[in-house]
Structures are given as C-alpha cells and as structure tokens.
Design a protein around this motif. Structure first.
Motif, PDB file in Angstrom:
ATOM      1  N   HIS A 269       0.826  -1.218   0.000  1.00  0.00           N
ATOM      2  CA  HIS A 269       0.000   0.000   0.000  1.00  0.00           C
ATOM      3  C   HIS A 269       0.850   1.253   0.000  1.00  0.00           C
ATOM      4  CE1 HIS A 269      -3.296  -2.671   0.800  1.00  0.00           C
ATOM      5  NE2 HIS A 269      -2.639  -3.146   1.833  1.00  0.00           N
ATOM      6  N   SER A 284      -0.647   6.308  -0.444  1.00  0.00           N
ATOM      7  CA  SER A 284      -1.081   4.999   0.013  1.00  0.00           C
ATOM      8  C   SER A 284      -2.440   4.691  -0.600  1.00  0.00           C
ATOM      9  CB  SER A 284      -1.166   5.091   1.546  1.00  0.00           C
ATOM     10  OG  SER A 284      -1.401   3.836   2.074  1.00  0.00           O
ATOM     11  N   ASP A 287      -8.550   5.835   2.032  1.00  0.00           N
ATOM     12  CA  ASP A 287      -9.097   5.581   3.372  1.00  0.00           C
ATOM     13  C   ASP A 287     -10.356   4.734   3.196  1.00  0.00           C
ATOM     14  OD1 ASP A 287      -7.082   7.098   4.328  1.00  0.00           O
ATOM     15  OD2 ASP A 287      -8.304   8.808   4.920  1.00  0.00           O
ATOM     16  N   ASP A 299      -2.311   8.159  11.562  1.00  0.00           N
ATOM     17  CA  ASP A 299      -2.393   6.743  11.199  1.00  0.00           C
ATOM     18  C   ASP A 299      -1.848   6.507   9.785  1.00  0.00           C
ATOM     19  OD1 ASP A 299      -3.459   4.104  11.737  1.00  0.00           O
ATOM     20  OD2 ASP A 299      -4.843   4.544  10.088  1.00  0.00           O
ATOM     21  N   GLU A 302       2.017   6.960   9.712  1.00  0.00           N
ATOM     22  CA  GLU A 302       2.683   5.842  10.392  1.00  0.00           C
ATOM     23  C   GLU A 302       2.690   4.593   9.514  1.00  0.00           C
ATOM     24  OE1 GLU A 302       2.242   6.624  15.174  1.00  0.00           O
ATOM     25  OE2 GLU A 302       0.725   5.385  14.172  1.00  0.00           O
ATOM     26  N   GLY A 303       1.525   4.293   8.919  1.00  0.00           N
ATOM     27  CA  GLY A 303       1.420   3.097   8.072  1.00  0.00           C
ATOM     28  C   GLY A 303       2.310   3.222   6.849  1.00  0.00           C
ATOM     29  N   SER A 306       6.134   3.096   7.653  1.00  0.00           N
ATOM     30  CA  SER A 306       6.647   1.778   8.057  1.00  0.00           C
ATOM     31  C   SER A 306       6.829   0.894   6.814  1.00  0.00           C
ATOM     32  CB  SER A 306       5.772   1.136   9.133  1.00  0.00           C
ATOM     33  OG  SER A 306       4.689   0.471   8.545  1.00  0.00           O
ATOM     34  N   HIS A 307       5.927   1.012   5.847  1.00  0.00           N
ATOM     35  CA  HIS A 307       6.105   0.227   4.619  1.00  0.00           C
ATOM     36  C   HIS A 307       7.224   0.784   3.748  1.00  0.00           C
ATOM     37  CE1 HIS A 307       1.885  -1.513   5.266  1.00  0.00           C
ATOM     38  NE2 HIS A 307       2.785  -2.461   5.468  1.00  0.00           N
TER      39      HIS A 307
END
Ligand code: FAD
Ligand code: PYC
Length: 404
Positions: A269, A284, A287, A299, A302-303, A306-307
């Motif tokens: 994503h 990404s 939503d 959120d 952060e997502g 991290s990816h």
C-alpha cells in the motif's frame, strides 16, 4: 491588458460575470480548465465562463501525486489514457509553460504469484493496443533502483513487476495554470471565489446556474468538480453511484536525486517518486470509509512510512514535511463517468477517484467535443453514465490506483 501577455497575472482577474454565456464550466481544476481550453481551441466556442469556488487547482489537481501512465487493464482504458499521455508529451510546448513533465518509467511491484498474474495480463493488453509495458524480474528492478531492498525486509519479497516505460510525473499546478492561461488568451473568463449554488433546469433542459455572484443564463453546463460531484448531481436530480473517500499523500524533506523511477506496491500500500525539487512524493491506498473531508491523519503517515522503511531501510532518518488529503470520487468499476446526462445540456466529467490527473488533457478534449456536438466521441463511450443501468461496466479495479 493584452490577452496574449496578461501581466502580472497568468490570466485576467474576472470578478463580474456577464448575464449569459454559451457555456458554463463548474470547477476550475485541471479538467474544467482543459475543457474550456479545448472548447475555445478546437471548437471556436469562447463565450465561456469557468466558475471555481476556491482558487484554480486548489482541489484534487493540486493535491495529487502526479503519476501519468497508460498501463491499464481494459483495452478501453488503455486507449483512453494512452491518448492523454501522448498529449502530455507535447503539452509544455503547446501551453508554453514548463510542466516539468519527466518520463521516469513506472514499476508496479508484484509480491505474490497472483499479483504477477495480473501484471502479465495488463502487459499483454497493453502490448496488444501498442502501449509499452512488460513483465520484468527482480534483477531488472534492482538495476533500475539499486536502493530498493528486494526482500522488503524479509516481509514481502518482490517476485517481479509490470514495467511501463512511458510512466511520468509532472508539475500539477502548472497544468492548471497552463490551461487557464491558454483558455483566457482565447477569451474564456475564469471566476475564482465563485460557487455554483443551484442549477436552473426547466422541462428537462439546463437554463442557467445560480452562483454566489448571481444568476447566469446558459444552455450548456459542464460539471467537473471531482470530490464535490454528488452535491452538483443532487442539484441536477441526476443519480450516480459515486461515493467519496479521502485519499492521503505526503512528501519528505528534499534530498539529492537518487530515485529515478516511479515505484508502486499494491501489497505494501505505498507508492513513491522523487519530484524535481528532491522531495519523495508518497501515497497509500484510499481511506476505507466514506467521508467528505480533506483532513490527513497520523495513522496514514505511520502506516505509509513503516512500509517505506520495509522497502528503503536507509530512509529511517528522513523527515516527512507535509501531508494532506483529497476527496476521491470513486465509481464501482474504477472508471470515470463522462458524457451527456438525462438533463439536456448538462454534461458530466466525474468519477476520477484516484486516477484522474493523468487524464486531464484527454478528458478536456473529449468533454469539449461532447459539449460542442451534444454527443460523446467514441473514445469515451465506454465511460457513459448509463453503463451502470446497462450492466456494461469497464472494470479497471486491477489497474486504476494504488492497492486493492
Ligand atoms: P479538481 O482538481 O478537484 O477540481 C474540481 C474543482 O471544482 C475544485 O477546485 C473545487 O473547488 C471546484 N468546485 C467544487 N464544487 C464547486 C461549486 N459548487 N462551484 C464552483 N466550483 C466548485 N490521479 C492520477 O492520475 N495520478 C496520481 O498520481 C494521482 N494521485 C492522487 C493523489 C491524491 C492524494 C489524490 C487526492 C488524488 C490523486 N489522483 C491522481 C486523482 C486526481 O487528483 C484527480 O482525479 C484529478 O485531479 C481530478 O481533477 P478535476 O479537475 O476533475 O478535479
Ligand atoms: O493513478 O497512477 C495513479 C495513481 C497513483 C497514485 C494515485 N493514483
């Protein structure tokens, strides 16, 4: 002011609309402005007003991550977006403005066998209609982007990718400014801070628009308002299956150029390119809830980060400097809605979801032709509104946006 060189602005500062126009365009995003430009250029229709409730390009045109490509899944989609790519390639010259159009090559990464199967499918459809796409292996990807950890930190190893050579990025605001200046120079009037508040429809025909600057009579109205489409179609009493979901994006602090290509990972994503000023431009998936809002969230960052670190662990100290959202007007088949409507003289350019920036030139050209001739050109017939009643969808879910 001369129309050719309306210094110091790009286009005239129109504040008082006339009582009537041959055509009114709602929405001063790339699509509305491009339609105005081609109405004037291709059809000689210059008595046109573009009404923008904010400032031009302030909607999704100025919020998108500027990926231009034509590696879609259906022949109808590939042909349509390819026509747009071809216009984009000469557009800086045509509009006499530097769009920073930069062809980078576009990799859609496959982390699973089933994703690889979809990439093969898209490659075959693309080749069949003459678009440059092929499936490549991990070694080819590493050569193009040596910084990428092909194992994705061991979490989702990359098995291959769909490679699309013509994939490009551009300066999104400049696309809006260039079309605005071009349209203005041919006589189109652009009104910023001017909101359409109602439509005047009599006996099934459009007669005019109510605006925050008064009533304007006209027989032709184009709605090109992306995330605001349901509000305008409600005014027209036209039903569409569009739902609005936020799509978020962000940029990093600027870095020396290191990322030459555009990378998209549906499984992680995340997608990324490096802009001409050195920022990593990242986004990404949509939503997952319907909401009419342009707020961005912790959120999301952060997502996404991290990816990104799974793919590029060396970026761990790089800062995110801006994040935002746009309102994506999503259709059930991930294709746009373009053409005439049941209301005579009311035309719809919508359903651009997460994929409409790349279509700006060709949507402008084909919607201008639809308005001039009261009939949609062949190229956009697969995107007609009535396809939802006819069960004749143009399913682009596997290719329209980031991850599904
Ligand atoms: P907009 O630019 O949104 O213009 C519509 C205008 O209408 C707005 O300026 C709005 O103020 C105005 N308006 C609304 N209501 C009224 C009213 N009542 N009266 C007057 N004016 C009104 N597409 C791609 O191809 N590639 C990408 O990489 C990509 N990335 C994206 C990333 C994000 C985060 C987002 C949100 C979208 C992305 N898209 C991408 C999709 C793309 O941005 C849109 O599909 C495209 O910009 C739509 O252009 P538009 O001109 O139709 O709409
Ligand atoms: O259409 O290529 C695209 C895209 C990428 C991110 C959002 N849309």
């Amino acid at each position: 002011l001369s129309r050719k060189h309306p210094a110091p602005r790009f286009f005239r500062d129109c504040t008082e609309p006339k009582k009537s126009y041959d055509a009114v365009i709602i929405g001063g995003g790339g699509h509305g402005l491009a339609a105005a430009y081609y109405l004037a250029k291709d059809h000689g229709i210059t008595n046109v007003a573009v009404l923008e409730k904010g400032y031009i390009g302030g909607g999704n045109t100025g919020r998108n991550t500027t990926i231009v490509r034509s590696n879609y899944l259906t022949p109808e989609g590939v042909n349509f977006y390819d026509a747009s790519v071809k216009i984009y390639e000469g557009l800086s010259e045509e509009l006499d403005i530097n769009l920073f159009y930069s062809t980078r090559g576009h990799f859609t990464l496959a982390h699973t066998e089933s994703a690889l199967r979809t990439m093969r499918w898209r490659a075959e459809v693309n080749k069949h209609v003459g678009v440059d796409s092929c499936v490549v292996g991990p070694d080819d990807i590493s050569r193009a982007c040596p910084q990428l950890d092909i194992s994705c930190s061991g979490k989702a190893p990359i098995l291959g990718a769909l490679y699309h050579g013509p994939g490009s990025i551009a300066r999104h605001d400049a696309v809006a400014w260039g079309y605005a200046r071009g349209a203005d120079s041919m006589g189109v009037e652009i009104f910023q801070n001017t909101e359409v508040t109602g439509l005047d429809i009599q006996s099934g025909k459009i007669k005019g628009v109510h605006t925050s600057r008064g009533y304007i009579a006209t027989n032709k109205v184009l709605s090109a308002v992306a995330g605001f489409t349901p509000r305008i179609t409600n005014m027209a009493g036209v039903d569409t299956p569009i739902v609005i979901h936020p799509l978020q994006a962000c940029v990093s602090e600027p870095m020396k150029p290191w990322l030459d290509t555009i990378l998209v990972s549906g499984s992680l994503h995340v997608y990324v390119s490096q802009s001409s000023r050195g920022e990593l431009v990242m986004g990404s998936s949509l939503d997952p809830y319907e909401v009419h809002s342009t707020r961005s969230s912790l959120d999301f960052v952060e997502g996404l980060t991290s990816h990104m670190l799974d793919m590029f662990p060396f970026l761990s100290n790089v800062k995110i400097v801006r994040q935002w959202a746009g309102m994506a007007d999503m259709t059930p088949d991930f294709s746009p809605i373009m053409g005439t409507t049941p209301v005579e003289g009311f035309y719809l350019d919508a359903g651009w979801g997460t994929w409409g920036f790349k279509a700006t030139p060709i949507s402008g050209k084909t919607m201008a032709a639809t308005m001039a001739n009261d009939q949609a050109p062949e190229l956009i017939k697969p995107f007609r509104l009535s396809r939802f009643e006819d069960y004749d969808l143009t399913g682009e879910k596997g290719a329209a946006s980031v991850g599904h």
